[in-house]
Design a protein around this motif. Sequence first.
Motif, PDB file in Angstrom:
ATOM      1  N   ILE A 188    -102.448-100.495  99.148  1.00 45.12           N
ATOM      2  CA  ILE A 188    -103.530-100.833  98.224  1.00 45.12           C
ATOM      3  C   ILE A 188    -103.611 -99.819  97.090  1.00 45.12           C
ATOM      4  O   ILE A 188    -103.767-100.177  95.916  1.00 45.12           O
ATOM      5  CB  ILE A 188    -104.865-100.914  98.978  1.00 45.12           C
ATOM      6  N   ASP A 189    -103.455 -98.537  97.440  1.00 48.32           N
ATOM      7  CA  ASP A 189    -103.548 -97.481  96.426  1.00 48.32           C
ATOM      8  C   ASP A 189    -102.433 -97.587  95.388  1.00 48.32           C
ATOM      9  O   ASP A 189    -102.681 -97.468  94.186  1.00 48.32           O
ATOM     10  CB  ASP A 189    -103.501 -96.102  97.090  1.00 48.32           C
ATOM     11  N   ILE A 190    -101.180 -97.808  95.843  1.00 43.18           N
ATOM     12  CA  ILE A 190    -100.069 -97.880  94.889  1.00 43.18           C
ATOM     13  C   ILE A 190    -100.176 -99.128  94.037  1.00 43.18           C
ATOM     14  O   ILE A 190     -99.798 -99.132  92.857  1.00 43.18           O
ATOM     15  CB  ILE A 190     -98.701 -97.804  95.617  1.00 43.18           C
ATOM     16  N   THR A 191    -100.727-100.188  94.603  1.00 42.61           N
ATOM     17  CA  THR A 191    -100.918-101.420  93.833  1.00 42.61           C
ATOM     18  C   THR A 191    -101.887-101.181  92.680  1.00 42.61           C
ATOM     19  O   THR A 191    -101.630-101.595  91.541  1.00 42.61           O
ATOM     20  CB  THR A 191    -101.455-102.542  94.736  1.00 42.61           C
ATOM     21  N   GLN A 192    -102.986-100.518  92.953  1.00 43.34           N
ATOM     22  CA  GLN A 192    -103.960-100.233  91.907  1.00 43.34           C
ATOM     23  C   GLN A 192    -103.388 -99.281  90.848  1.00 43.34           C
ATOM     24  O   GLN A 192    -103.653 -99.422  89.655  1.00 43.34           O
ATOM     25  CB  GLN A 192    -105.235 -99.644  92.518  1.00 43.34           C
ATOM     26  N   ILE A 203     -98.176-104.696  80.305  1.00 43.99           N
ATOM     27  CA  ILE A 203     -97.292-105.325  81.296  1.00 43.99           C
ATOM     28  C   ILE A 203     -98.144-105.615  82.523  1.00 43.99           C
ATOM     29  O   ILE A 203     -98.620-104.702  83.193  1.00 43.99           O
ATOM     30  CB  ILE A 203     -96.102-104.413  81.659  1.00 43.99           C
ATOM     31  N   GLN A 204     -98.342-106.873  82.824  1.00 42.80           N
ATOM     32  CA  GLN A 204     -99.291-107.266  83.861  1.00 42.80           C
ATOM     33  C   GLN A 204     -98.656-107.271  85.245  1.00 42.80           C
ATOM     34  O   GLN A 204     -97.569-107.821  85.441  1.00 42.80           O
ATOM     35  CB  GLN A 204     -99.858-108.656  83.559  1.00 42.80           C
ATOM     36  N   LEU A 205     -99.338-106.659  86.179  1.00 46.25           N
ATOM     37  CA  LEU A 205     -98.950-106.774  87.582  1.00 46.25           C
ATOM     38  C   LEU A 205     -99.502-108.092  88.101  1.00 46.25           C
ATOM     39  O   LEU A 205    -100.716-108.278  88.209  1.00 46.25           O
ATOM     40  CB  LEU A 205     -99.493-105.601  88.399  1.00 46.25           C
ATOM     41  N   LEU A 206     -98.615-109.031  88.413  1.00 45.67           N
ATOM     42  CA  LEU A 206     -99.025-110.382  88.786  1.00 45.67           C
ATOM     43  C   LEU A 206     -99.278-110.537  90.276  1.00 45.67           C
ATOM     44  O   LEU A 206    -100.114-111.343  90.689  1.00 45.67           O
ATOM     45  CB  LEU A 206     -97.959-111.386  88.339  1.00 45.67           C
ATOM     46  N   ASP A 207     -98.548-109.773  91.085  1.00 44.27           N
ATOM     47  CA  ASP A 207     -98.733-109.896  92.535  1.00 44.27           C
ATOM     48  C   ASP A 207     -98.020-108.761  93.248  1.00 44.27           C
ATOM     49  O   ASP A 207     -97.168-108.073  92.662  1.00 44.27           O
ATOM     50  CB  ASP A 207     -98.175-111.242  93.035  1.00 44.27           C
ATOM     51  N   HIS A 208     -98.413-108.557  94.476  1.00 45.91           N
ATOM     52  CA  HIS A 208     -97.744-107.628  95.383  1.00 45.91           C
ATOM     53  C   HIS A 208     -97.606-108.353  96.708  1.00 45.91           C
ATOM     54  O   HIS A 208     -98.608-108.772  97.308  1.00 45.91           O
ATOM     55  CB  HIS A 208     -98.558-106.340  95.539  1.00 45.91           C
ATOM     56  N   LEU A 209     -96.384-108.540  97.160  1.00 47.90           N
ATOM     57  CA  LEU A 209     -96.133-109.234  98.415  1.00 47.90           C
ATOM     58  C   LEU A 209     -95.782-108.241  99.511  1.00 47.90           C
ATOM     59  O   LEU A 209     -95.024-107.297  99.285  1.00 47.90           O
ATOM     60  CB  LEU A 209     -94.978-110.227  98.273  1.00 47.90           C
ATOM     61  N   VAL A 210     -96.344-108.466 100.676  1.00 49.43           N
ATOM     62  CA  VAL A 210     -95.936-107.760 101.885  1.00 49.43           C
ATOM     63  C   VAL A 210     -95.155-108.766 102.714  1.00 49.43           C
ATOM     64  O   VAL A 210     -95.679-109.830 103.070  1.00 49.43           O
ATOM     65  CB  VAL A 210     -97.151-107.244 102.676  1.00 49.43           C
ATOM     66  N   SER A 220    -102.418-111.202  95.401  1.00 47.50           N
ATOM     67  CA  SER A 220    -103.081-112.108  94.474  1.00 47.50           C
ATOM     68  C   SER A 220    -103.831-113.202  95.234  1.00 47.50           C
ATOM     69  O   SER A 220    -105.011-113.496  94.933  1.00 47.50           O
ATOM     70  CB  SER A 220    -102.046-112.747  93.538  1.00 47.50           C
ATOM     71  N   ASP A 221    -103.189-113.804  96.220  1.00 45.50           N
ATOM     72  CA  ASP A 221    -103.833-114.874  96.994  1.00 45.50           C
ATOM     73  C   ASP A 221    -105.047-114.364  97.753  1.00 45.50           C
ATOM     74  O   ASP A 221    -106.028-115.098  97.949  1.00 45.50           O
ATOM     75  CB  ASP A 221    -102.839-115.484  97.991  1.00 45.50           C
ATOM     76  N   GLU A 222    -104.991-113.094  98.186  1.00 46.57           N
ATOM     77  CA  GLU A 222    -106.077-112.510  98.978  1.00 46.57           C
ATOM     78  C   GLU A 222    -107.166-111.886  98.105  1.00 46.57           C
ATOM     79  O   GLU A 222    -108.129-111.303  98.623  1.00 46.57           O
ATOM     80  CB  GLU A 222    -105.526-111.459  99.935  1.00 46.57           C
ATOM     81  N   GLY A 223    -107.015-111.965  96.776  1.00 42.19           N
ATOM     82  CA  GLY A 223    -108.010-111.398  95.870  1.00 42.19           C
ATOM     83  C   GLY A 223    -108.034-109.897  95.836  1.00 42.19           C
ATOM     84  O   GLY A 223    -109.062-109.277  95.546  1.00 42.19           O
ATOM     85  N   LEU A 224    -106.889-109.278  96.095  1.00 45.60           N
ATOM     86  CA  LEU A 224    -106.818-107.808  96.140  1.00 45.60           C
ATOM     87  C   LEU A 224    -106.307-107.202  94.839  1.00 45.60           C
ATOM     88  O   LEU A 224    -106.195-105.980  94.743  1.00 45.60           O
ATOM     89  CB  LEU A 224    -105.906-107.378  97.302  1.00 45.60           C
ATOM     90  N   LEU A 225    -106.028-108.006  93.853  1.00 43.31           N
ATOM     91  CA  LEU A 225    -105.578-107.478  92.558  1.00 43.31           C
ATOM     92  C   LEU A 225    -106.740-107.384  91.591  1.00 43.31           C
ATOM     93  O   LEU A 225    -107.562-108.299  91.521  1.00 43.31           O
ATOM     94  CB  LEU A 225    -104.486-108.380  91.959  1.00 43.31           C
TER      95      LEU A 225
END
Length: 225
Positions: A188-192, A203-210, A220-225
């Motif tokens: 979560i921290d590195i995503t932010q 440059i937009q970060l569109l999603d992060h997949l695990v 993105s689907d989980e509303g964490l962005l």
Amino acid sequence: MSIKFLAEDDRPREKFLSKGKNSLSDSELLAIIMGSGNKDETAIELARKILASVNNNWHQLSLLSLKDLMKFKGVGEVKAISIITALEIGRRRANQEIPEKPIISNSNDAYLILKNHLSDLRTEEFWAIFLNQSNKVIHLTQLTQGGINQSMVDVRVLFRTALEHFSTGIIIAHNHPSGNLKPSREDIDITQKIKEAGKLLSIQLLDHLVITQNSYASFSDEGLL
């Protein structure tokens, strides 16, 4: 006269470096392929003579044989082969279709691209998909390979790669060999951190997949962005 005595604008390699490939004339392109002329002519002058013999037509030039090319003073077997090889590369390129870039419209599209790279690994890896304004994939790369618990991400390398490919959007992904889809605090921290850095560069970060062996979770689907 050697090419080294010409004005810089008349030296094809220097012109290529300073002004780009589109600035070069046909004779300058051919001069670079040949590399040198003869004792009486520079490579550019020799190139002009060769092109003039075929009415400055690349297709007609491609029909010349080794013997035809070697009739020109200063064109030996090596230069003739270089010319024919370059023209053959051009012919093959023209016959190839430009591969269609996949478009990512949702997290599953991204997962389908990444799962073969990440789903079966025993250690974590961090990957990124770089997209243009139409959400077409323009580059895919592995950025880091970490230990079994975490993959360290260099944000500078990520955005340097994005800038190199003129990307306007990024999707990042990493795998959890444990099979746990829940993002860690570090995830979560590195995503932010990446999201905020992207704002400065537009440059937009569109999603992060695990990604695990059989499934995935999307920030993105989980509303964490």
